[in-house]
Design a protein around this motif. Structure first.
Motif, PDB file in Angstrom:
ATOM      1  N   UNK A 269       0.861  -1.186   0.000  1.00  0.00           N
ATOM      2  CA  UNK A 269       0.000   0.000   0.000  1.00  0.00           C
ATOM      3  C   UNK A 269       0.896   1.234   0.000  1.00  0.00           C
ATOM      4  N   UNK A 270       0.869   1.980  -1.106  1.00  0.00           N
ATOM      5  CA  UNK A 270       1.728   3.156  -1.275  1.00  0.00           C
ATOM      6  C   UNK A 270       0.993   4.465  -1.016  1.00  0.00           C
ATOM      7  N   UNK A 271      -0.211   4.394  -0.499  1.00  0.00           N
ATOM      8  CA  UNK A 271      -1.024   5.594  -0.317  1.00  0.00           C
ATOM      9  C   UNK A 271      -0.317   6.669   0.514  1.00  0.00           C
ATOM     10  N   UNK A 272       0.434   6.273   1.532  1.00  0.00           N
ATOM     11  CA  UNK A 272       1.097   7.234   2.413  1.00  0.00           C
ATOM     12  C   UNK A 272       2.576   7.432   2.070  1.00  0.00           C
ATOM     13  N   UNK A 273       3.010   6.958   0.895  1.00  0.00           N
ATOM     14  CA  UNK A 273       4.392   7.175   0.448  1.00  0.00           C
ATOM     15  C   UNK A 273       4.433   8.508  -0.299  1.00  0.00           C
ATOM     16  N   UNK A 274       5.281   9.403   0.165  1.00  0.00           N
ATOM     17  CA  UNK A 274       5.346  10.746  -0.419  1.00  0.00           C
ATOM     18  C   UNK A 274       6.403  10.878  -1.507  1.00  0.00           C
ATOM     19  N   UNK A 275       7.342   9.926  -1.558  1.00  0.00           N
ATOM     20  CA  UNK A 275       8.451  10.020  -2.513  1.00  0.00           C
ATOM     21  C   UNK A 275       9.017   8.630  -2.764  1.00  0.00           C
ATOM     22  N   UNK A 276       9.368   8.361  -4.014  1.00  0.00           N
ATOM     23  CA  UNK A 276      10.063   7.121  -4.336  1.00  0.00           C
ATOM     24  C   UNK A 276      11.187   7.443  -5.313  1.00  0.00           C
ATOM     25  N   UNK A 277      12.374   6.967  -5.008  1.00  0.00           N
ATOM     26  CA  UNK A 277      13.551   7.202  -5.856  1.00  0.00           C
ATOM     27  C   UNK A 277      13.846   5.950  -6.680  1.00  0.00           C
ATOM     28  N   UNK A 278      14.906   6.012  -7.452  1.00  0.00           N
ATOM     29  CA  UNK A 278      15.318   4.828  -8.226  1.00  0.00           C
ATOM     30  C   UNK A 278      15.666   3.673  -7.299  1.00  0.00           C
ATOM     31  N   UNK A 279      16.168   3.967  -6.119  1.00  0.00           N
ATOM     32  CA  UNK A 279      16.438   2.908  -5.140  1.00  0.00           C
ATOM     33  C   UNK A 279      15.134   2.241  -4.714  1.00  0.00           C
ATOM     34  N   UNK A 280      14.087   3.016  -4.580  1.00  0.00           N
ATOM     35  CA  UNK A 280      12.777   2.478  -4.250  1.00  0.00           C
ATOM     36  C   UNK A 280      12.208   1.631  -5.370  1.00  0.00           C
ATOM     37  N   UNK A 281      12.426   2.071  -6.614  1.00  0.00           N
ATOM     38  CA  UNK A 281      11.984   1.283  -7.757  1.00  0.00           C
ATOM     39  C   UNK A 281      12.688  -0.067  -7.799  1.00  0.00           C
ATOM     40  N   UNK A 282      13.967  -0.072  -7.468  1.00  0.00           N
ATOM     41  CA  UNK A 282      14.719  -1.345  -7.414  1.00  0.00           C
ATOM     42  C   UNK A 282      14.139  -2.271  -6.353  1.00  0.00           C
ATOM     43  N   UNK A 283      13.732  -1.706  -5.212  1.00  0.00           N
ATOM     44  CA  UNK A 283      13.115  -2.514  -4.155  1.00  0.00           C
ATOM     45  C   UNK A 283      11.859  -3.194  -4.696  1.00  0.00           C
ATOM     46  N   UNK A 284      11.001  -2.430  -5.362  1.00  0.00           N
ATOM     47  CA  UNK A 284       9.766  -2.998  -5.901  1.00  0.00           C
ATOM     48  C   UNK A 284      10.055  -4.082  -6.925  1.00  0.00           C
TER      49      UNK A 284
ATOM     50  N   UNK B 296      12.801  -5.938  -7.232  1.00  0.00           N
ATOM     51  CA  UNK B 296      13.389  -7.109  -6.579  1.00  0.00           C
ATOM     52  C   UNK B 296      12.315  -7.943  -5.876  1.00  0.00           C
ATOM     53  N   UNK B 297      11.377  -7.275  -5.208  1.00  0.00           N
ATOM     54  CA  UNK B 297      10.308  -7.995  -4.513  1.00  0.00           C
ATOM     55  C   UNK B 297       9.375  -8.680  -5.506  1.00  0.00           C
ATOM     56  N   UNK B 298       9.060  -7.992  -6.602  1.00  0.00           N
ATOM     57  CA  UNK B 298       8.240  -8.599  -7.651  1.00  0.00           C
ATOM     58  C   UNK B 298       8.914  -9.847  -8.202  1.00  0.00           C
ATOM     59  N   UNK B 299      10.208  -9.761  -8.505  1.00  0.00           N
ATOM     60  CA  UNK B 299      10.934 -10.913  -9.050  1.00  0.00           C
ATOM     61  C   UNK B 299      10.984 -12.065  -8.063  1.00  0.00           C
ATOM     62  N   UNK B 300      11.191 -11.745  -6.786  1.00  0.00           N
ATOM     63  CA  UNK B 300      11.231 -12.794  -5.762  1.00  0.00           C
ATOM     64  C   UNK B 300       9.880 -13.500  -5.688  1.00  0.00           C
ATOM     65  N   UNK B 301       8.809 -12.724  -5.629  1.00  0.00           N
ATOM     66  CA  UNK B 301       7.468 -13.317  -5.554  1.00  0.00           C
ATOM     67  C   UNK B 301       7.181 -14.160  -6.791  1.00  0.00           C
ATOM     68  N   UNK B 302       7.510 -13.645  -7.957  1.00  0.00           N
ATOM     69  CA  UNK B 302       7.260 -14.374  -9.212  1.00  0.00           C
ATOM     70  C   UNK B 302       8.024 -15.686  -9.257  1.00  0.00           C
ATOM     71  N   UNK B 303       9.273 -15.646  -8.831  1.00  0.00           N
ATOM     72  CA  UNK B 303      10.103 -16.849  -8.824  1.00  0.00           C
ATOM     73  C   UNK B 303       9.512 -17.923  -7.915  1.00  0.00           C
ATOM     74  N   UNK B 304       8.863 -17.483  -6.835  1.00  0.00           N
ATOM     75  CA  UNK B 304       8.266 -18.412  -5.880  1.00  0.00           C
ATOM     76  C   UNK B 304       6.804 -18.720  -6.190  1.00  0.00           C
ATOM     77  N   UNK B 305       6.291 -18.213  -7.315  1.00  0.00           N
ATOM     78  CA  UNK B 305       4.911 -18.478  -7.706  1.00  0.00           C
ATOM     79  C   UNK B 305       3.894 -17.748  -6.853  1.00  0.00           C
ATOM     80  N   UNK B 306       4.268 -16.597  -6.338  1.00  0.00           N
ATOM     81  CA  UNK B 306       3.396 -15.828  -5.456  1.00  0.00           C
ATOM     82  C   UNK B 306       2.989 -14.523  -6.132  1.00  0.00           C
ATOM     83  N   UNK B 307       1.978 -13.876  -5.568  1.00  0.00           N
ATOM     84  CA  UNK B 307       1.483 -12.615  -6.114  1.00  0.00           C
ATOM     85  C   UNK B 307       2.067 -11.436  -5.330  1.00  0.00           C
ATOM     86  N   UNK B 308       2.479 -10.404  -6.062  1.00  0.00           N
ATOM     87  CA  UNK B 308       2.956  -9.156  -5.458  1.00  0.00           C
ATOM     88  C   UNK B 308       2.387  -8.011  -6.274  1.00  0.00           C
TER      89      UNK B 308
END
Length: 110
Positions: free
Chosen positions: A50-65, A67-79
Motif C-alpha cells: 500500500x503506497x497511499x502514504x508514500x510521499x516520494x520514491x527514488x530509483x532505489x525504491x523502484x529497485x526494491x519494488x 526485486x520484490x516482484x521478481x522474488x514473488x514471481x520466482x516463488x509463484x506468489x502474487x505481489x
C-alpha cells in the motif's frame, strides 16, 4: 540524516496481506524496506504494498519494488502495489513499472 518509515501489516479477508509503508522510499530507507518485504513475500502467498502514504520514491525504491516482484514471481506468489498517487504514481508509470507490477488504484480493487 536517516529517514524513518512506518510499516504496518494487515491481513485481508480475501487472503491478501496488506503491507503499508508511510514516508519516503529512497536510498536511506530502501534496504530496510526490502528486508521487511523479503520476509513478507517469503511467508505470504499474496502481498500488496500500500503506497497511499508514500510521499516520494527514488530509483532505489523502484529497485526494491522490482526485486520484490521478481522474488514473488520466482516463488509463484502474487505481489502488487496499490494506492500510488501524485508523484509516486507518475514515477511508477514513467519508469514503466506498471508493465511489471500489478497496480491497483486502491485496496478496494483486490
Amino acid at each position: 540524516m536517516a529517514s524513518e518509515v512506518v510499516q504496518k501489516e494487515t491481513k485481508l479477508a480475501n487472503g491478501w496481506l496488506t503491507w503499508r509503508v508511510e514516508g519516503r522510499i529512497d536510498i536511506s530507507t530502501a534496504e530496510s524496506i526490502y528486508s521487511s518485504g523479503e520476509k513478507i513475500v517469503e511467508r505470504e502467498e499474496k502481498t500488496v504494498l500500500d503506497l497511499e502514504a508514500v510521499s516520494y520514491i527514488s530509483s532505489a525504491g523502484l529497485r526494491v519494488l522490482l526485486r520484490l516482484f521478481k522474488k514473488a514471481s520466482k516463488e509463484g506468489k502474487a505481489f502488487a502495489v496499490a494506492g500510488a498517487a501524485g508523484m509516486v504514481k507518475k514515477v511508477l508509470i514513467d519508469s514503466n513499472m506498471n508493465s511489471y507490477l500489478t497496480m491497483h488504484q486502491s485496496l478496494d480493487e483486490l
